[in-house]
Design an enzyme around this catalytic site. Sequence first.
Site, PDB file in Angstrom:
ATOM      1  CE  LYS A  79     -25.498 -29.983 -58.614  1.00  0.00           C
ATOM      2  NZ  LYS A  79     -25.882 -28.780 -59.389  1.00  0.00           N
ATOM      3  CB  SER A 154     -24.685 -25.761 -57.075  1.00  0.00           C
ATOM      4  OG  SER A 154     -25.372 -26.257 -58.216  1.00  0.00           O
ATOM      5  CB  SER A 178     -24.786 -25.007 -61.091  1.00  0.00           C
ATOM      6  OG  SER A 178     -25.034 -24.153 -60.011  1.00  0.00           O
TER       7      SER A 178
HETATM    8  N1  GLN Z   1     -24.956 -19.918 -58.282  1.00  0.00           N
HETATM    9  C1  GLN Z   1     -26.318 -19.805 -58.736  1.00  0.00           C
HETATM   10  C2  GLN Z   1     -27.256 -19.878 -57.552  1.00  0.00           C
HETATM   11  O1  GLN Z   1     -26.776 -19.926 -56.474  1.00  0.00           O
HETATM   12  C3  GLN Z   1     -26.618 -20.854 -59.752  1.00  0.00           C
HETATM   13  C4  GLN Z   1     -26.852 -22.181 -59.163  1.00  0.00           C
HETATM   14  C5  GLN Z   1     -27.167 -23.229 -60.182  1.00  0.00           C
HETATM   15  O2  GLN Z   1     -26.971 -23.034 -61.384  1.00  0.00           O
HETATM   16  N2  GLN Z   1     -27.711 -24.322 -59.693  1.00  0.00           N
HETATM   17  O3  GLN Z   1     -28.424 -19.867 -57.681  1.00  0.00           O
END
Ligand code: GLN
Length: 486
Positions: A79, A154, A178
């Site tokens: 990532k 994400s 995420s």
């Molecule tokens: N979807 C969540 C957010 O937007 C979690 C994101 C993540 O785990 N990095 O914060």
Amino acid sequence: MSLIEKTAAELLTLQAGGQASASEITDAFLAAIRDRDPKVHAFQHVDEADAKAQAAAVDAKRKSGAKLGPLAGVPVAVKDVLCTKGTPTTCSSKILQGFVPPYDATVVERLRAADAVLIGKTNMDEFAMGSSTENSAYFTTRNPWDTDCIPGGSSGGSAAAVAACEAPLSLGTDTGGSIRQPAAVCGIVGIKPTYGRVSRYGLIAFASSLDQVGPFTHDVTDCALMMEVLAGHDPRDSTSVNEPVPAYTQSLNTPVKGLKIGVPKEFFSEGIDPEVEAAVRTALKEYEKQGAKLIDVSLPHSPYALAAYYIVAPAEASSNLARYDGMHYGHRTKQKADLIATYAKSRSEGFGKEVQRRILIGTYVLSSGYANKYYVKALKVRRLVKQDYDDAFKQCDVVMGPTTPTAAFKIGSKSDDPLAMYLSDIYTVSCNLAGIPGISIPCGFTKAGLPIGLQLLSPPFDEEKMLRVARMYESATDWHTRRPTV
Ligand code: GLN
């Protein structure tokens, strides 16, 4: 089954038996990226020559008779939130365009030491804020099972890369879901380890008290293999915990006798898609068939977890993201301005809409006069969420439920409605607030052919048992062997 559809464990066996070399394997995945990524858009950066050179070095090492690392010759996608020495790292943000880190994140260092082949950097929601990769400043990744749908976020690029067989393994990060959410909607395995289990050194911070690094894999065996490589104490991360790392792969196929599964009613709340609920209930029945006992547990504060998360995470982000000022690295405005205006213009030009929204929310909830009302209150809720899990684990070994309320949704269907988007994290955020580990494993498909994920949660530092429990279900089903036609 072609090379690219194999698991890491299978690729290791092939190499050990002399049936495939690291170079042949890497070439096969590079060809898959060339062929499939124009449709999937999982990768942000691939350096073919560099990947080939790493693979050739592994083959040479094998020939020389030297001892090989546990991931020798297996490609891994990373990532783009993790620093890779000499390779661009952007967090899918314009503000870090052109940034090339001078060092490796600890997890990247560990992958190199394990003789893995780093095959490329994957697309993500900008600074890991989002649930669909639509917040990437560059492009949206597609779900390999249906390219009109989101791959989750994400870490959507990392999940899609594995699901589409463009890499057998990848790394993601999980602040509020995420890793688990994209794993669920892409039909693969994804684990968020206990907070402190895996080093965050070299992980570009979103919300430091919640962020954890973890792997995406096709199955639980590969997940255990990756955890053995990634987990462990790192003196460069002060929150990394000095706990011994069990040999996860050794115990994996030993079922847990007298297994007690906690099923919280709050995880089957309104808003859950009936197809998702049915698949999860069927998975629970499979456990019962294997002798497990289902116990009703309650996580009474979980209805407040999402609200608390969307205060704590932005608060930490607003502080972490203050470092992007256009001075040290990354984007600097071309407009003529004094110092303060240069900060402001660089940040306005460099950050996308969602990141700006989080910075505004975070700054607001931390500002004097509001901090007690919002931030401090959210911390109190966080404590209660943790207490709920402590109480639940007095009655059961693991807690189970759906990973997400719905399967993958259509690209564009929630991008104008941040609250609807935030709701995709409803079942995943409490795990981060509590600091406990969680894993998502495939447990079926909707009628439309989209994958569904089963979430397992366990007490802190009990990944070993969680993986064994996950493997019990996997060994009785074949969801993890399915591959999409891309
Ligand atoms: N979807 C969540 C957010 O937007 C979690 C994101 C993540 O785990 N990095 O914060």
